[in-house]
Design a protein around this motif. Structure first.
Motif, PDB file in Angstrom:
ATOM      1  N   ASP A  68       0.837  -1.205   0.000  1.00 58.83           N
ATOM      2  CA  ASP A  68       0.000   0.000   0.000  1.00 58.83           C
ATOM      3  C   ASP A  68       0.876   1.261   0.000  1.00 58.83           C
ATOM      4  N   LEU A  69       1.921   1.251   0.821  1.00 62.06           N
ATOM      5  CA  LEU A  69       2.828   2.395   0.874  1.00 62.06           C
ATOM      6  C   LEU A  69       3.585   2.552  -0.446  1.00 62.06           C
ATOM      7  N   HIS A  70       3.951   1.413  -1.029  1.00 62.83           N
ATOM      8  CA  HIS A  70       4.668   1.451  -2.301  1.00 62.83           C
ATOM      9  C   HIS A  70       3.776   1.995  -3.412  1.00 62.83           C
ATOM     10  N   ALA A  71       2.502   1.621  -3.396  1.00 64.60           N
ATOM     11  CA  ALA A  71       1.559   2.126  -4.395  1.00 64.60           C
ATOM     12  C   ALA A  71       1.431   3.645  -4.293  1.00 64.60           C
ATOM     13  N   LYS A  72       1.392   4.158  -3.068  1.00 65.59           N
ATOM     14  CA  LYS A  72       1.332   5.610  -2.868  1.00 65.59           C
ATOM     15  C   LYS A  72       2.601   6.275  -3.381  1.00 65.59           C
ATOM     16  N   ARG A  74       4.529   5.170  -5.732  1.00 66.01           N
ATOM     17  CA  ARG A  74       4.502   5.127  -7.191  1.00 66.01           C
ATOM     18  C   ARG A  74       3.623   6.237  -7.757  1.00 66.01           C
ATOM     19  N   ARG A  75       2.557   6.554  -7.041  1.00 66.25           N
ATOM     20  CA  ARG A  75       1.634   7.601  -7.508  1.00 66.25           C
ATOM     21  C   ARG A  75       2.087   8.992  -7.092  1.00 66.25           C
ATOM     22  N   GLY A  76       3.158   9.069  -6.306  1.00 70.62           N
ATOM     23  CA  GLY A  76       3.660  10.367  -5.861  1.00 70.62           C
ATOM     24  C   GLY A  76       2.835  10.980  -4.751  1.00 70.62           C
ATOM     25  N   GLU A  77       2.113  10.138  -4.011  1.00 68.04           N
ATOM     26  CA  GLU A  77       1.259  10.648  -2.941  1.00 68.04           C
ATOM     27  C   GLU A  77       2.035  10.831  -1.640  1.00 68.04           C
ATOM     28  N   GLU A  78       1.595  11.781  -0.862  1.00 64.84           N
ATOM     29  CA  GLU A  78       2.214  12.041   0.432  1.00 64.84           C
ATOM     30  C   GLU A  78       2.048  10.823   1.349  1.00 64.84           C
ATOM     31  N   GLY A  79       3.089  10.510   2.099  1.00 65.34           N
ATOM     32  CA  GLY A  79       3.039   9.388   3.026  1.00 65.34           C
ATOM     33  C   GLY A  79       3.433   8.064   2.416  1.00 65.34           C
ATOM     34  N   GLY A  80       3.651   8.034   1.112  1.00 63.99           N
ATOM     35  CA  GLY A  80       4.072   6.797   0.472  1.00 63.99           C
ATOM     36  C   GLY A  80       5.548   6.527   0.679  1.00 63.99           C
ATOM     37  N   SER A  81       5.960   5.299   0.525  1.00 63.59           N
ATOM     38  CA  SER A  81       7.376   4.961   0.626  1.00 63.59           C
ATOM     39  C   SER A  81       7.686   3.768  -0.257  1.00 63.59           C
ATOM     40  N   ARG A  82       8.840   3.819  -0.873  1.00 61.97           N
ATOM     41  CA  ARG A  82       9.285   2.742  -1.737  1.00 61.97           C
ATOM     42  C   ARG A  82       9.429   1.445  -0.943  1.00 61.97           C
ATOM     43  N   ALA A  83       9.064   0.340  -1.555  1.00 57.30           N
ATOM     44  CA  ALA A  83       9.223  -0.960  -0.900  1.00 57.30           C
ATOM     45  C   ALA A  83      10.707  -1.339  -0.910  1.00 57.30           C
ATOM     46  N   ASP A  99       2.178  -5.237  -7.263  1.00 56.92           N
ATOM     47  CA  ASP A  99       2.925  -4.191  -7.956  1.00 56.92           C
ATOM     48  C   ASP A  99       4.168  -3.866  -7.129  1.00 56.92           C
ATOM     49  N   LEU A 100       5.302  -4.412  -7.552  1.00 55.40           N
ATOM     50  CA  LEU A 100       6.579  -4.161  -6.886  1.00 55.40           C
ATOM     51  C   LEU A 100       7.555  -3.507  -7.862  1.00 55.40           C
ATOM     52  N   SER A 101       7.005  -2.801  -8.850  1.00 54.67           N
ATOM     53  CA  SER A 101       7.867  -2.134  -9.824  1.00 54.67           C
ATOM     54  C   SER A 101       8.731  -1.092  -9.117  1.00 54.67           C
ATOM     55  N   GLY A 102      10.029  -1.164  -9.374  1.00 51.49           N
ATOM     56  CA  GLY A 102      10.951  -0.224  -8.750  1.00 51.49           C
ATOM     57  C   GLY A 102      11.317  -0.561  -7.321  1.00 51.49           C
ATOM     58  N   ALA A 103      10.835  -1.683  -6.798  1.00 53.42           N
ATOM     59  CA  ALA A 103      11.122  -2.060  -5.409  1.00 53.42           C
ATOM     60  C   ALA A 103      12.557  -2.570  -5.277  1.00 53.42           C
TER      61      ALA A 103
END
Length: 218
Positions: A68-72, A74-83, A99-103
């Protein structure tokens, strides 16, 4: 945005607001098991109702938080973090269609994991243990699998164009029904995707239709 899927642990002081207090009482920290004892700990907050659940259930819940954090992120949303799950022990994890693209999964243990249909574009999987993992229909375009162990992995219909597989172990990996790859890390050093059927034949992976030096390794 943070570049790691790490959330505050139980020792972090929460803001003195009713919302924060309520959220704190409803979650508990979960630390991912690690491949190496010296690896940096990765902790996320999961539902407190899972405190007494089986380890596999808690791991699944923690992975959902990371996704969920990774999806955020990826979308450039606040509070998100790369897996970022470096050296995490994720054996037998079910990550179907994830969706683990870029993880960053470098050094992770994904032995026997189900990653069918997963999006792993540009993911870093260097040194990862993917023995017997199910990667059928997964998209690994541009993924870095340098030194990864893929022996026995199911790669049927996986998209590997642009993937970096130098020094990867592909022994007994399944390329398609009835056809196995039998390539040692040294043989894979200069392998680049996409690989044509003719190239597979010269490397002895696919059988020749009419003579030639290739041989069936199924």
């Amino acid at each position: 945005m943070s570049d790691a899927a790490i959330m505050p642990d139980a020792t972090t002081e929460a803001p003195a607001t009713p919302e924060a207090t309520q959220a704190t009482t409803k979650t508990v920290p979960f630390t991912f098991p690690k491949r190496w004892s010296w690896s940096t700990a990765i902790t996320v907050q999961i539902d407190a109702s899972l405190s007494a659940a089986a380890d596999k259930t808690k791991l699944g819940a923690a992975l959902r938080v990371v996704l969920d954090l990774h999806a955020k992120w990826r979308r450039g949303e606040e509070g998100g973090s790369r897996a970022v799950l470096r050296d995490a022990d994720l054996r037998d994890a079910v990550l179907r269609d994830a969706d683990l693209s870029g993880a960053d999964l470098s050094g992770a243990v994904l032995r026997g994991a189900v990653l069918s249909g997963a999006d792993l574009r540009d993911a870093v999987l260097s040194g990862a243990d993917l023995r017997d993992a199910v990667l059928s229909d997964a998209v690994l375009r541009g993924a870095v699998l340098r030194g990864a162990v893929l022996s026995g992995a199911d790669l049927r219909d996986a998209v590997l164009s642009g993937a970096v597989l130098s020094r990867a172990d592909l022994r007994d990996a399944v390329l398609r029904d009835g056809i196995k790859i039998n390539m040692t890390p040294i043989q894979v050093t200069n392998l680049r995707w996409p690989v044509t059927a003719a190239s597979w034949r010269w490397m002895g992976v696919l059988p020749w239709s009419s003579g030639g030096p290739g041989r069936n390794r199924s």
